[in-house]
Design a protein around this motif. Structure first.
Motif, PDB file in Angstrom:
ATOM      1  N   ALA A 196       0.824  -1.221   0.000  1.00 18.23           N
ATOM      2  CA  ALA A 196       0.000   0.000   0.000  1.00 18.23           C
ATOM      3  C   ALA A 196       0.849   1.258   0.000  1.00 18.23           C
ATOM      4  N   LEU A 197       1.959   1.212  -0.751  1.00 16.81           N
ATOM      5  CA  LEU A 197       2.765   2.421  -0.930  1.00 16.81           C
ATOM      6  C   LEU A 197       2.047   3.297  -1.948  1.00 16.81           C
ATOM      7  N   TYR A 198       2.187   4.621  -1.814  1.00 23.80           N
ATOM      8  CA  TYR A 198       1.572   5.506  -2.790  1.00 23.80           C
ATOM      9  C   TYR A 198       2.518   5.605  -3.989  1.00 23.80           C
ATOM     10  N   PRO A 199       2.052   5.165  -5.175  1.00 25.32           N
ATOM     11  CA  PRO A 199       2.966   5.007  -6.310  1.00 25.32           C
ATOM     12  C   PRO A 199       3.604   6.310  -6.781  1.00 25.32           C
ATOM     13  N   TRP A 200       2.988   7.460  -6.439  1.00 23.02           N
ATOM     14  CA  TRP A 200       3.539   8.726  -6.923  1.00 23.02           C
ATOM     15  C   TRP A 200       4.573   9.296  -5.964  1.00 23.02           C
ATOM     16  N   ARG A 201       4.812   8.604  -4.856  1.00 19.74           N
ATOM     17  CA  ARG A 201       5.814   9.080  -3.908  1.00 19.74           C
ATOM     18  C   ARG A 201       7.048   8.195  -3.979  1.00 19.74           C
ATOM     19  N   LEU A 211       5.373   9.802   4.944  1.00 20.04           N
ATOM     20  CA  LEU A 211       3.954  10.173   4.867  1.00 20.04           C
ATOM     21  C   LEU A 211       3.300  10.382   6.243  1.00 20.04           C
ATOM     22  N   PHE A 231      11.076   4.889  -6.966  1.00 19.04           N
ATOM     23  CA  PHE A 231       9.621   4.811  -6.830  1.00 19.04           C
ATOM     24  C   PHE A 231       9.244   3.357  -6.550  1.00 19.04           C
ATOM     25  N   TRP A 272       7.434   1.037  -7.803  1.00 23.33           N
ATOM     26  CA  TRP A 272       7.447   0.000  -8.848  1.00 23.33           C
ATOM     27  C   TRP A 272       8.856  -0.445  -9.206  1.00 23.33           C
ATOM     28  N   ARG A 327       7.761   2.544   7.070  1.00 22.43           N
ATOM     29  CA  ARG A 327       6.762   3.603   7.185  1.00 22.43           C
ATOM     30  C   ARG A 327       6.012   3.491   8.512  1.00 22.43           C
ATOM     31  N   MET A 356      -7.194  -0.193   1.004  1.00 22.75           N
ATOM     32  CA  MET A 356      -5.989  -0.230   1.833  1.00 22.75           C
ATOM     33  C   MET A 356      -5.346   1.143   1.932  1.00 22.75           C
ATOM     34  N   GLN A 357      -5.262   1.824   0.766  1.00 19.57           N
ATOM     35  CA  GLN A 357      -4.652   3.159   0.762  1.00 19.57           C
ATOM     36  C   GLN A 357      -5.468   4.130   1.629  1.00 19.57           C
ATOM     37  N   LEU A 416      -5.064   3.225   5.404  1.00 19.76           N
ATOM     38  CA  LEU A 416      -3.773   3.712   5.874  1.00 19.76           C
ATOM     39  C   LEU A 416      -3.935   5.122   6.442  1.00 19.76           C
ATOM     40  N   TYR A 433      -3.620   6.728  10.476  1.00 17.79           N
ATOM     41  CA  TYR A 433      -2.855   7.910  10.909  1.00 17.79           C
ATOM     42  C   TYR A 433      -3.783   8.974  11.481  1.00 17.79           C
ATOM     43  N   MET A 461       5.900  12.374 -11.119  1.00 16.05           N
ATOM     44  CA  MET A 461       5.232  11.488 -10.169  1.00 16.05           C
ATOM     45  C   MET A 461       5.683  10.039 -10.312  1.00 16.05           C
ATOM     46  N   GLY A 462       6.789   9.852 -11.015  1.00 18.31           N
ATOM     47  CA  GLY A 462       7.413   8.527 -11.045  1.00 18.31           C
ATOM     48  C   GLY A 462       6.671   7.488 -11.846  1.00 18.31           C
ATOM     49  N   ARG A 516       5.895   4.887 -14.630  1.00 13.40           N
ATOM     50  CA  ARG A 516       6.735   3.999 -15.417  1.00 13.40           C
ATOM     51  C   ARG A 516       6.954   4.575 -16.799  1.00 13.40           C
TER      52      ARG A 516
END
Lengths: 277, 309
Positions: free
Chosen positions: A106-111, A119, A151, A153, A167, B203-204, B207, B211, B304-305, B307
């Protein structure tokens, strides 16, 4: 939602030394499905002391994840008593008492990895300098130094899950709630992460609640194993595994003591009809 | 059939010799040539009668090839030939100073300015509506039907009303056109953003809950970044429609300038070449706008990384 309180027997929050970190009595959770009520949890009693590593094991539908999510205030129980660090799960969540690690990273892909680890610190309003310092320390702890600017991925599944552990550790919660964190990983990576997790637990002295469906993983990691069974979701057996010591290496899995505990876990699962179909 | 049998080996040989060209350029070129060819054929067929009649009225007898040639050079053809439009574009874009009222660049700029203001307004409105709809549950039921029904009203019917109403309260000039443009273009943005803001998986979201993050923190750190791909998809549609909105906004006002005014004037005086040139001007402008949005999207994606394929 009303959780009945036993006012007279209620210990004052954090007043008593050695009070359980998690204190559950008569907890139940029922929800209505299309074909009648589902008893996800039924009359669960459990005390977890500070510094313990407790595994929850059982087949799917036994309520182990639900129980963890009740502790985390992500699900509301329909009855019974639950205290986390002496307060209700809601208060515990609001004061950020625990770190939760999910089945997927559940990592945020844009970070980047660093900004993912930072975070929670951003949300808690911690200064940038301290965020940098803490994320660097945690990434080093999970052996991800040098991957800060990647990143998600670009990392393997195991590395991503380690980043998610970093995290959760970044804000130094006393309690770690882990919901089948290594379930999606292959066995070799999983063994390796189990050893690392054990070392981390020994070093930090945190209390860990760990949901798994792997018997060797549960026995290898835990000081206490909670065996659960479905329909209704309930606790079948609570097995003490502290005799294996705090620090263990993978070879311990060949010892008679380990096998004996594993056998008792299997017996418990059988008694709960976990192998019936 | 013998001819067919003879043609097949030849065809195969030709295909093989074309190999080095295989890529995107060749198919694109073939399609363009086919369209231009069809266009010339259509111009010939549609202008034939008018051309032949004109010669007849003048009492001149012409052969069929002469008439065919003349169909390509009419002053007010039913369908102008492609080269006529190209010459008209060259005349009004390159040969005319951009300050002149005869310059297509001048008119395009007038339309572009109200397009950009409308696009800005529409984007802001679209995003704000989406954020509201996602956060206030009752709005999803009470507001969304209005958002959707707003788009079922033909813009040609409502544009004059907007112009008149705004004119009566003293709002004239660029703004009414921009408002029509915004009215059209907020819709794909709202629809895309509502989907995008709800796109984070459970899940996101859980999370953020662990917090005990506030709604605003969840919006800025999770929902908005997650919605950007949806936003850009919406923006690409919106920027093209906002140009249409600006042009439509120019029609009922009897605007003196703008691509819409140019279209209107062309149709008053039967200047088909002018109409087509203005249409092409609008199409080129729209392509440039969509390409610009695409470029911004790529830059944002890189930061934003995303691919890189």
């Amino acid at each position: 939602m009303v959780v009945p309180m036993r006012a007279s027997t209620e210990p004052a929050p954090r007043a008593v030394a050695g009070a359980p970190v998690v204190d559950i009595k008569g907890l139940s959770l029922t929800y209505e499905a299309a074909d009648g009520p589902v008893y996800a949890l039924s009359n669960v009693d459990l005390q977890i002391a500070e510094g313990e590593f407790v595994s929850f094991i059982g087949p799917s539908g036994c309520g182990k994840t639900t129980l963890l999510r009740v502790v985390a205030d992500l699900e509301q129980p329909s009855g019974g008593h639950i205290r986390v660090n002496g307060v209700s799960p809601n208060e515990a969540r609001l004061r950020r008492d625990y770190g939760f690690i999910f089945q997927a990273p559940a990592l945020y892909p844009w970070r980047t990895i660093r900004r993912n680890v930072e975070l929670p610190l951003e949300i808690f309003g911690i200064s940038k300098a301290e965020r940098r310092e803490r994320s660097a320390r945690q990434l080093e702890l999970v052996n991800l130094k040098g991957f800060e600017n990647k990143f998600p991925w670009q990392l393997s599944g195991g590395m991503q899950q380690r980043a998610s552990i970093a995290r959760a550790l970044s804000f130094d919660p006393k309690l770690l709630l882990m919901d089948e964190p290594f379930g999606a990983l292959d066995e070799i990576v999983r063994d390796h992460l189990n050893e690392q997790l054990l070392r981390l637990w020994d070093k930090t002295g945190k209390t860990v609640l760990f949901v798994t469906h792997s018997i060797p993983e549960a026995v290898f990691l835990s000081t206490k194993i909670v065996v659960m069974s479905p329909r209704p979701g309930r606790i079948i057996d609570i097995i003490d595994a502290s005799s294996l010591g705090r620090m263990r290496d993978l070879d311990i899995r060949e010892t008679p003591e380990f096998l004996q505990i594993a056998h008792r876990v299997r017996e418990g699962l059988r008694a709960g009809h976990s192998y019936d179909d | 059939m013998t001819t067919e049998a003879a043609a097949i080996p030849g065809l195969k040989a030709r295909r093989a010799s074309f190999r080095p060209w295989e890529g995107n350029t060749l198919p694109v070129l073939v399609i363009v040539l086919a369209i231009v060819g069809l266009w010339y054929a259509a111009a010939l067929a549609m202008n034939w009668r008018g051309t032949a009649d004109a010669f007849e009225r003048a009492g001149e007898a012409r052969s069929a090839p002469e008439i065919a040639l003349a169909t390509m050079g009419q002053e007010r053809p039913m369908l102008p030939a492609p080269h006529q439009i190209v010459f008209e574009l060259k005349k009004t874009v390159i040969d005319t100073p951009t300050t002149s009222r005869r310059s297509l660049v001048y008119h395009a700029w007038v339309t572009l300015s109200s397009t950009l203001v409308g696009f800005g307004l529409g984007t802001a409105l679209g995003i704000v509506l989406a954020v509201l709809v996602v956060h206030v549950k009752t709005l999803e039921r009470s507001l969304m039907p209005w958002v959707i029904s707003s788009q079922t009203i033909p813009i040609l019917a409502i544009a004059p009303i907007i112009i008149v109403v705004l004119g009566s309260i003293g709002v004239t000039g660029l703004l009414p056109k921009s408002i029509i443009s915004a009215y059209l273009c907020f819709f794909p943005i709202t629809i895309g953003m509502v989907k995008g803001l709800n796109s984070p998986d459970p899940m996101q979201r859980d999370l953020m809950r662990t917090y005990s993050a506030s709604q605003a923190q969840t919006l800025w750190r999770l929902r908005l970044p997650a919605s950007l791909p949806y936003l850009f998809a919406g923006l690409k549609v919106a920027v093209a429609i906002s140009l249409v909105g600006a042009i439509v906004g120019e029609l009922p006002t009897g605007a003196q300038a703008g691509l819409g005014a140019r279209l209107l004037a062309g149709s008053y005086y039967g200047q088909t070449i002018q109409i087509w040139a203005a249409l092409f001007g609008a199409a080129i402008l729209a392509s440039l706008l969509v390409a610009t949005v695409g470029l911004v999207e790529r830059l944002v994606n890189r930061s934003m990384g995303a691919r890189t394929a």
